[in-house]
Each structure stands twice: as structure tokens, then as C-alpha cells.
Design an enzyme around this catalytic site. Sequence first.
Site, mmCIF file in Angstrom:
data_model
loop_
_atom_site.group_PDB
_atom_site.id
_atom_site.type_symbol
_atom_site.label_atom_id
_atom_site.label_comp_id
_atom_site.label_asym_id
_atom_site.label_seq_id
_atom_site.Cartn_x
_atom_site.Cartn_y
_atom_site.Cartn_z
ATOM 1 N N ASP A 35 55.863 -156.176 -25.554
ATOM 2 C CA ASP A 35 57.036 -155.053 -24.907
ATOM 3 C C ASP A 35 57.116 -153.945 -25.892
ATOM 4 O OD1 ASP A 35 58.160 -156.080 -27.211
ATOM 5 O OD2 ASP A 35 60.130 -156.882 -26.296
ATOM 6 N N SER A 36 56.158 -153.571 -26.933
ATOM 7 C CA SER A 36 56.179 -152.374 -27.680
ATOM 8 C C SER A 36 55.420 -151.290 -26.471
ATOM 9 C CB SER A 36 55.158 -152.360 -28.804
ATOM 10 O OG SER A 36 54.004 -153.060 -28.313
ATOM 11 N N ASP A 54 54.629 -160.723 -23.730
ATOM 12 C CA ASP A 54 55.946 -160.884 -24.374
ATOM 13 C C ASP A 54 56.947 -160.964 -22.972
ATOM 14 O OD1 ASP A 54 56.432 -160.539 -26.806
ATOM 15 O OD2 ASP A 54 56.208 -158.599 -26.821
ATOM 16 N N LYS A 82 55.363 -164.791 -25.331
ATOM 17 C CA LYS A 82 56.039 -164.940 -26.393
ATOM 18 C C LYS A 82 57.604 -164.468 -26.335
ATOM 19 C CE LYS A 82 55.086 -161.230 -29.409
ATOM 20 N NZ LYS A 82 56.390 -160.509 -29.723
ATOM 21 N N GLU A 132 61.274 -163.772 -28.691
ATOM 22 C CA GLU A 132 61.850 -163.582 -30.048
ATOM 23 C C GLU A 132 62.957 -164.657 -30.344
ATOM 24 O OE1 GLU A 132 62.857 -159.198 -30.521
ATOM 25 O OE2 GLU A 132 60.660 -158.769 -29.773
ATOM 26 N N GLU A 154 57.414 -160.901 -38.347
ATOM 27 C CA GLU A 154 57.214 -159.408 -38.492
ATOM 28 C C GLU A 154 58.207 -158.935 -39.650
ATOM 29 O OE1 GLU A 154 57.728 -157.305 -34.672
ATOM 30 O OE2 GLU A 154 57.977 -155.395 -35.758
HETATM 31 O O1 KIV Z 1 55.601 -155.933 -28.667
HETATM 32 C C1 KIV Z 1 54.828 -156.025 -29.855
HETATM 33 O O2 KIV Z 1 53.879 -155.320 -30.053
HETATM 34 C C2 KIV Z 1 54.902 -157.320 -30.658
HETATM 35 C C3 KIV Z 1 54.357 -156.899 -31.938
HETATM 36 C C4 KIV Z 1 54.867 -155.948 -32.751
HETATM 37 C C5 KIV Z 1 53.739 -158.190 -32.651
HETATM 38 O O3 KIV Z 1 55.666 -157.839 -30.638
#
Ligand code: KIV
Length: 273
Positions: A53-54, A92, A122, A124, A191
Site C-alpha cells: 500500500d506504499s 496489502d 498481507k 498489519e 519493519e
Molecule cells: O507497503 C509496503 O511497501 C510495505 C513494505 C514497507 C513492507 O508494507
Amino acid sequence: MSKAQQPDIKRITTHQLQAMKERGEKISMLTAYDFSMARILDGAGIDVLLVGDSASNVMAGHETTLPITLDQMIYHASSVIRAVKRAFVVVDIPFGYYQGNSSEALRSAIRIMKESGAHAVKMEGGAEIKESIVRILSAGVPVMGHLGLTPQSIFKFGTYTVRAKEEEEAEKLISDAKILEECGCFGIVVEKIPAQLAKRVAEEVSIPVIGIGAGKYVDGQVLVMQDMLGITKDFKPRFLRRYADLHTIISDAVSNYVEDVKSREFPSEDEQY
Ligand code: KIV
């Protein structure tokens, strides 16, 4: 031709990731959000691609990961999936699509898997999202956890500094990692936590632990692709190693192009029909 480019190359699976941990082979993971880059990264032999989600930051220019939607994540994920022949692709679940309740979480995971063709999701968090993780796993969807600095909770923590430096937070992180393992997660991202704590996590759980800013003792490493390729310029955390300076390469190429167009140097006789 590299090993990863051979036509009969086997796809990476959760079983292979587990086997890598068991034989001490480090796992390589990078983020990807589009077809063209995912094709290059896959061809270069990356083990895992994370449609993170980055994308909210590096693709859309938002300050945090919070604004990205499930539809947008599915768009990025399906572009990556179309490019990949070997890598295992994790997506994510974005903020706001699983924290509410486990039914919503399951619906979001199923949409990602069905509409993008991804291999895993994924999420969190630890104990607080256990019910959702169990429900998603029981539908046959592999889940990766994410502990330590969890950017979807940035407004709760207030800063992007190193997490779990204090004993209490470190113990909660270890306990969350064990919960994720017991639930059946196939791996955990940690992280921005101290290297010695990350080492403990990797030793105390049997599933692969992939670090970002978590030191060298974990089972693999992940970086945001734009950061490690030097496309982003201003983000300079200590953990980031830049493997290229694409910002300069692209910027020089584009200014040469502009100059050539303006001066009528491009196209030449040979570059026209
Ligand atoms: O969204 C992302 O890029 C991440 C990484 C920083 C692990 O979760």
C-alpha cells in the site's frame, strides 16, 4: 539467460519460502505496482513481489498509506500478476478494509485474490486482527503478517521512528509474532525494529521473517522498489541501500530528449518512415 529467466522455471510458493528459511537461504522481496517494472524484477530473480500500500506514497503521491482504496490495490496487483512468471505475489489489504470486522476482512481478501489473481495478502497487526486472519486463512488464502512500524497506524504512533525499543513493546511484538505463526500465517514482515529484537523473532518463530530496517539476522529483506533504485531522492533512512540512481539517469535522459526535440536533432532521417 539467468536462472529466473529460463522458461521452465518453477513458481515460488509458500512451501518454498518455508524451505528457504529452513536451509538458511535468505529471501529477497521488493515492492512492485505495475506491469513493466514487475516484469524486470521477476526476470532478475526476485523471490517475492509485494504490491504494497506504499503505492499510495510512491505511485499516487499521498503522504501516508491511508488513502489508497481496495479497487486501486486490485488494479496495481492485477498489473503485477500479468507480468510475473516466477515470483510469489503478496498484496496489502489497505487501511479501512479489514479493521472493522472479520467478515469485511474476508470479503476484501477474496476480492483481491479473485480480481487480481494474487497469491497471498498481507495485513498489519497482531492479536487485535487474529479473528480476521483466521477467517481469511480458513478460506484458503495465505496471509503474511506485518509488525513493528505499521504505517496504517501512523496517526496512532505519531512518528516513523524505530519501534519496540522499550521492553514492553518488544515483548508484545514477540507475542504477536507467535500469534501470527499459531494462526497459520506463512510469513511476517517486521519493519524498523532493533536488529537484536528482529533476530529473536526470527529465532522464536518457525515461519520466514522478512525485515525492512530490521537488520541482518532475519530470514529475508524487503525494500520499496523506488527507494532502492534511487527514483525517490529525499527519503534517506539509515536502513536504505540505493542500488542505482535512476532519478539522475531518467532526469538526464529526459533533458537530452527535450534538447534534441527543440533543436530538431530528433528524429533523424533514419528514425522516420
Ligand atoms: O507497503 C509496503 O511497501 C510495505 C513494505 C514497507 C513492507 O508494507
